[in-house]
Design an enzyme around this catalytic site. Sequence first.
Site, PDB file in Angstrom:
ATOM      1  CB  CYS A 145       0.660 -32.676  18.753  1.00  0.00           C
ATOM      2  SG  CYS A 145       1.812 -31.952  19.942  1.00  0.00           S
ATOM      3  CG  LEU A 146       3.375 -37.668  21.486  1.00  0.00           C
ATOM      4  CD1 LEU A 146       4.810 -37.970  21.906  1.00  0.00           C
ATOM      5  CD2 LEU A 146       2.524 -38.932  21.522  1.00  0.00           C
TER       6      LEU A 146
HETATM    7  O1  GNR Z   1       4.348 -38.605  17.043  1.00  0.00           O
HETATM    8  C1  GNR Z   1       4.168 -37.638  16.315  1.00  0.00           C
HETATM    9  N1  GNR Z   1       3.779 -37.842  15.028  1.00  0.00           N
HETATM   10  C2  GNR Z   1       3.758 -36.844  14.076  1.00  0.00           C
HETATM   11  C3  GNR Z   1       3.121 -37.109  12.860  1.00  0.00           C
HETATM   12  C4  GNR Z   1       3.095 -36.160  11.861  1.00  0.00           C
HETATM   13  C5  GNR Z   1       3.708 -34.947  12.062  1.00  0.00           C
HETATM   14  C6  GNR Z   1       4.337 -34.656  13.258  1.00  0.00           C
HETATM   15  C7  GNR Z   1       4.374 -35.595  14.258  1.00  0.00           C
HETATM   16  S1  GNR Z   1       5.197 -35.248  15.752  1.00  0.00           S
HETATM   17  C8  GNR Z   1       4.309 -36.271  16.866  1.00  0.00           C
HETATM   18  C9  GNR Z   1       4.959 -36.253  18.236  1.00  0.00           C
HETATM   19  C10 GNR Z   1       4.900 -34.860  18.806  1.00  0.00           C
HETATM   20  O2  GNR Z   1       3.920 -34.364  19.293  1.00  0.00           O
HETATM   21  N2  GNR Z   1       5.988 -34.147  18.699  1.00  0.00           N
HETATM   22  O3  GNR Z   1       6.020 -32.869  19.158  1.00  0.00           O
HETATM   23 NI    NI Z   2       3.974 -32.156  18.998  1.00  0.00          NI
END
Ligand code: GNR
Ligand code: NI
Length: 171
Positions: free
Chosen positions: A95-96
């Site tokens: 998650c970012l």
């Molecule tokens: O970039 C993201 N990669 C990801 C990989 C596996 C499952 C979910 C994600 S979402 C994430 C970007 C993010 O935080 N979205 O809310």
């Molecule tokens: Ni996320």
Amino acid sequence: MAKRPILIIPDPVLRRVAEPVTAVDDRIKSLADDMLETMYAAPGIGLAAPQIGISERLVVLDVATEDDAEPAPMVLINPEIVARSEETSVYEEGCLSIPDYTEDVERPARVTVRYLDREGAERTVDADGLLATCLQHEIDHLNGVLFVDYLSRLKRERVLKKFAKQAKLGA
Ligand code: GNR
Ligand code: NI
């Protein structure tokens, strides 16, 4: 278009239940464009409005994985899961808003999501694979839920504590 800063846990906006979008107007379209720019720059495969500090039910994603593939941006406004499979699948999620941390998460393997697109038209998508996982991850953000909430208490508290400490130190 403009890139926006991405909030990191424990920012309280990430734990709020986001408000429905009431009109798909120029403000929402431009917000969606900013979110796509922010997501591609990160880089990420999805982004929910609360991650840039906006507590509204708006999500963007692009799970086109091949380097040579055309971009396939999706904008989902007020998305709702209307069906989920019994069968589950496991993906390593990140998650970012929780940088440099990934863990396996088990979720329904297939979901049906109803939403409004960037033009305000009603649509339904049947998703499996990474798209199904990503849709669930993003819709969780709109409800203040993070992927670490599905981990064991030990793992969750370890990562939440680490980020709480970093925030306190201003790191
Ligand atoms: O970039 C993201 N990669 C990801 C990989 C596996 C499952 C979910 C994600 S979402 C994430 C970007 C993010 O935080 N979205 O809310
Ligand atoms: Ni996320």
